[in-house]
Design a protein around this motif. Structure first.
Motif, short mmCIF file in Angstrom:
data_model
loop_
_atom_site.label_atom_id
_atom_site.label_comp_id
_atom_site.label_asym_id
_atom_site.label_seq_id
_atom_site.Cartn_x
_atom_site.Cartn_y
_atom_site.Cartn_z
N ARG A 224 -37.42 28.74 36.47
CA ARG A 224 -36.96 27.40 36.85
C ARG A 224 -38.06 26.35 36.65
O ARG A 224 -37.79 25.25 36.16
CB ARG A 224 -36.52 27.40 38.31
CG ARG A 224 -35.99 26.06 38.81
CD ARG A 224 -35.84 26.09 40.33
NE ARG A 224 -37.13 26.26 41.00
CZ ARG A 224 -37.26 26.60 42.29
NH1 ARG A 224 -36.19 26.83 43.02
NH2 ARG A 224 -38.46 26.72 42.83
N ASP A 225 -39.30 26.67 37.04
CA ASP A 225 -40.37 25.66 37.09
C ASP A 225 -41.38 25.76 35.96
O ASP A 225 -42.10 24.80 35.69
CB ASP A 225 -41.12 25.77 38.42
CG ASP A 225 -40.22 25.55 39.62
OD1 ASP A 225 -39.13 24.96 39.45
OD2 ASP A 225 -40.61 25.98 40.72
N PHE A 226 -41.51 26.93 35.33
CA PHE A 226 -42.49 27.19 34.27
C PHE A 226 -43.88 26.68 34.67
O PHE A 226 -44.43 25.77 34.05
CB PHE A 226 -42.04 26.55 32.96
CG PHE A 226 -42.64 27.22 31.75
CD1 PHE A 226 -42.16 28.43 31.30
CD2 PHE A 226 -43.69 26.64 31.05
CE1 PHE A 226 -42.70 29.05 30.18
CE2 PHE A 226 -44.25 27.25 29.94
CZ PHE A 226 -43.76 28.46 29.50
N PRO A 227 -44.49 27.27 35.69
CA PRO A 227 -45.76 26.77 36.24
C PRO A 227 -47.00 27.33 35.54
O PRO A 227 -48.06 27.47 36.17
CB PRO A 227 -45.69 27.26 37.69
CG PRO A 227 -44.99 28.58 37.59
CD PRO A 227 -43.98 28.42 36.48
N GLY B 80 -49.30 27.64 28.12
CA GLY B 80 -48.25 27.29 29.06
C GLY B 80 -48.07 25.81 29.25
O GLY B 80 -46.95 25.29 29.24
N LYS B 81 -49.17 25.09 29.43
CA LYS B 81 -49.08 23.66 29.67
C LYS B 81 -48.48 22.94 28.48
O LYS B 81 -47.64 22.03 28.63
CB LYS B 81 -50.46 23.11 29.99
CG LYS B 81 -50.45 21.64 30.40
CD LYS B 81 -51.85 21.20 30.83
CE LYS B 81 -51.84 19.75 31.31
NZ LYS B 81 -53.19 19.31 31.75
N ALA B 82 -48.88 23.35 27.26
CA ALA B 82 -48.36 22.70 26.06
C ALA B 82 -46.88 23.00 25.83
O ALA B 82 -46.16 22.20 25.24
CB ALA B 82 -49.18 23.14 24.84
N MET B 83 -46.43 24.16 26.31
CA MET B 83 -45.05 24.60 26.09
C MET B 83 -44.09 24.08 27.14
O MET B 83 -42.87 24.12 26.94
CB MET B 83 -44.99 26.13 26.07
CG MET B 83 -45.79 26.79 24.97
SD MET B 83 -45.90 28.59 25.21
CE MET B 83 -44.18 29.07 25.03
N ARG B 84 -44.61 23.60 28.28
CA ARG B 84 -43.76 23.36 29.45
C ARG B 84 -42.61 22.40 29.18
O ARG B 84 -41.45 22.70 29.49
CB ARG B 84 -44.60 22.85 30.62
CG ARG B 84 -43.77 22.63 31.91
CD ARG B 84 -44.63 22.26 33.10
NE ARG B 84 -45.55 23.35 33.40
CZ ARG B 84 -46.86 23.23 33.38
NH1 ARG B 84 -47.42 22.06 33.05
NH2 ARG B 84 -47.63 24.25 33.68
N TYR C 294 -40.00 23.87 26.90
CA TYR C 294 -39.30 24.97 27.56
C TYR C 294 -38.27 24.43 28.56
O TYR C 294 -37.11 24.87 28.58
CB TYR C 294 -40.29 25.89 28.28
CG TYR C 294 -39.59 26.81 29.27
CD1 TYR C 294 -39.02 28.00 28.85
CD2 TYR C 294 -39.46 26.45 30.62
CE1 TYR C 294 -38.35 28.82 29.74
CE2 TYR C 294 -38.79 27.27 31.52
CZ TYR C 294 -38.23 28.45 31.08
OH TYR C 294 -37.55 29.25 31.96
N LEU C 295 -38.70 23.52 29.43
CA LEU C 295 -37.80 23.01 30.47
C LEU C 295 -36.58 22.32 29.86
O LEU C 295 -35.46 22.46 30.37
CB LEU C 295 -38.55 22.06 31.39
CG LEU C 295 -39.62 22.71 32.29
CD1 LEU C 295 -40.38 21.64 33.06
CD2 LEU C 295 -38.99 23.72 33.24
N ALA C 296 -36.78 21.60 28.77
CA ALA C 296 -35.65 20.94 28.10
C ALA C 296 -34.69 21.97 27.51
O ALA C 296 -33.47 21.85 27.65
CB ALA C 296 -36.17 20.00 27.02
N ARG C 297 -35.25 22.98 26.86
CA ARG C 297 -34.41 24.02 26.26
C ARG C 297 -33.68 24.84 27.33
O ARG C 297 -32.51 25.18 27.17
CB ARG C 297 -35.25 24.95 25.39
CG ARG C 297 -35.75 24.32 24.08
CD ARG C 297 -36.71 25.26 23.37
NE ARG C 297 -37.15 24.73 22.10
CZ ARG C 297 -36.58 25.02 20.93
NH1 ARG C 297 -35.55 25.84 20.90
NH2 ARG C 297 -37.05 24.51 19.81
N PHE C 298 -34.39 25.13 28.41
CA PHE C 298 -33.79 25.92 29.48
C PHE C 298 -32.64 25.15 30.12
O PHE C 298 -31.57 25.71 30.40
CB PHE C 298 -34.85 26.29 30.52
CG PHE C 298 -34.36 27.25 31.55
CD1 PHE C 298 -34.16 28.58 31.24
CD2 PHE C 298 -34.10 26.83 32.85
CE1 PHE C 298 -33.71 29.48 32.19
CE2 PHE C 298 -33.65 27.72 33.81
CZ PHE C 298 -33.46 29.05 33.48
N ALA C 299 -32.85 23.87 30.38
CA ALA C 299 -31.79 23.05 30.98
C ALA C 299 -30.57 22.98 30.06
O ALA C 299 -29.42 23.05 30.53
CB ALA C 299 -32.32 21.64 31.26
#
Length: 298
Positions: free
Chosen positions: A220-223, A243-247, A250-255
């Motif tokens: 959910r949060d990709f921390p 991780g920081k560069a992908m966040r 990732y969050l847009a694709r996951f949503a």
């Protein structure tokens, strides 16, 4: 020491919930379950001529006084619900969060399934279990009572996650066992198309289906910060990245993926909720069966 399937605080809140299902064709959402069988229930349905063996208390004596014939009052009565608990036990269900590595998606599925069984037990409804895993399906046919609950709990305690989601003929027991009008609660992470296709096929066959999606906090949060190796537990595929560069991506694709899943389930008339591992275990059940939800869907 193993954690209880239903924590004490969750158990205390279950008393406010009632397991419900819609039985009427075309109903929107979840409502109380009633059969169309006739008997000495509470809601009047029709009169019929007296037959030997009918109870005298069912005779309408006022109607007899007017017609000089014996008629008995029939009523629709509630029938026990058959609730099937389908648990995805493929390898991805063993996923946990780094902050709480002892609690997996499968643990949440077990707990929610145990809660539903507890609700069914209190209502006198029947409940059964099918565990979904490529190397074999575990099956407990629907039954009622404390022994059935104990049998289900033993199966849940022994259940582990491994392998792939079953496909093809391996799912035949699902089609053969689940009857028309039964309630199906599928607990899965929803990442395998086979699980969604199973829910769709059951709904198309006029089974009532509820889908509870189980997610980790990290999904959910990709921390994540810094370099990480992300590995698919079922296929073994790996992805290396920062991780920081992908966040953001990732969050847009996951949503977007979640919106597409919601639309797919909505199109099949499948009620659905999500449960994240940091949320109270009974929250998805409150969203489905709480008083406000029942009022909205009545």
């Amino acid at each position: 020491m193993a954690q209880p399937l239903i924590p004490p605080d969750v158990r205390s809140r279950l008393k406010d919930l009632r397991l419900t299902a819609r039985r009427a064709i075309g109903a929107q959402g979840i409502g109380l379950h009633h059969s169309r069988s006739r008997g000495a229930g509470l809601e009047f349905a029709q009169y019929r001529a007296y037959e030997p063996g009918d109870e005298l208390r069912q005779i309408d004596w006022k109607l007899y006084a007017r017609s000089d014939r014996f008629f008995v009052r029939e009523a629709e009565r509630e029938s026990p619900l058959a609730a099937w608990l389908l648990i995805d036990a493929s390898a991805s269900m063993a996923q946990a969060d780094r902050a709480d590595p002892q609690r997996t998606r499968l643990d949440a599925a077990k707990g929610i399934a145990a809660c539903i069984a507890e609700l069914a037990l209190r209502q006198g409804d029947r409940f059964g279990l099918i565990t979904l895993r490529e190397d074999g399906l575990g099956l407990i046919p629907p039954g009622a009572g404390a022994r059935q609950r104990d049998r289900l709990w033993l199966e849940l305690h022994a259940l582990s996650a491994r392998g792939l989601f079953p496909q093809g003929d391996r799912l035949n027991p699902v089609w053969e066992r689940i009857g028309a009008g039964d309630l199906v609660v599928l607990l899965s992470d929803g990442f395998d198309d086979g699980a969604i296709a199973l829910a769709e096929r059951l709904a198309a066959a006029r089974r009532e289906v509820i889908f509870i999606q189980l997610l980790t906090v990290e999904e959910r949060d990709f921390p994540f910060d810094g370099g990480h190796r992300f590995r698919d537990p079922e296929t073994g595929e790996e992805l290396l990245g920062d991780g920081k560069a992908m966040r953001a991506d990732y969050l847009a694709r996951f949503a977007q993926a979640q919106r597409e899943l919601d639309a797919r389930l909505d199109a099949s008339g499948i009620a659905h909720v999500r449960h994240v591992l940091d949320e109270p275990l009974d929250l998805p059940l409150r969203r489905l069966f709480g008083r406000q939800a029942a009022a909205e869907y009545a």
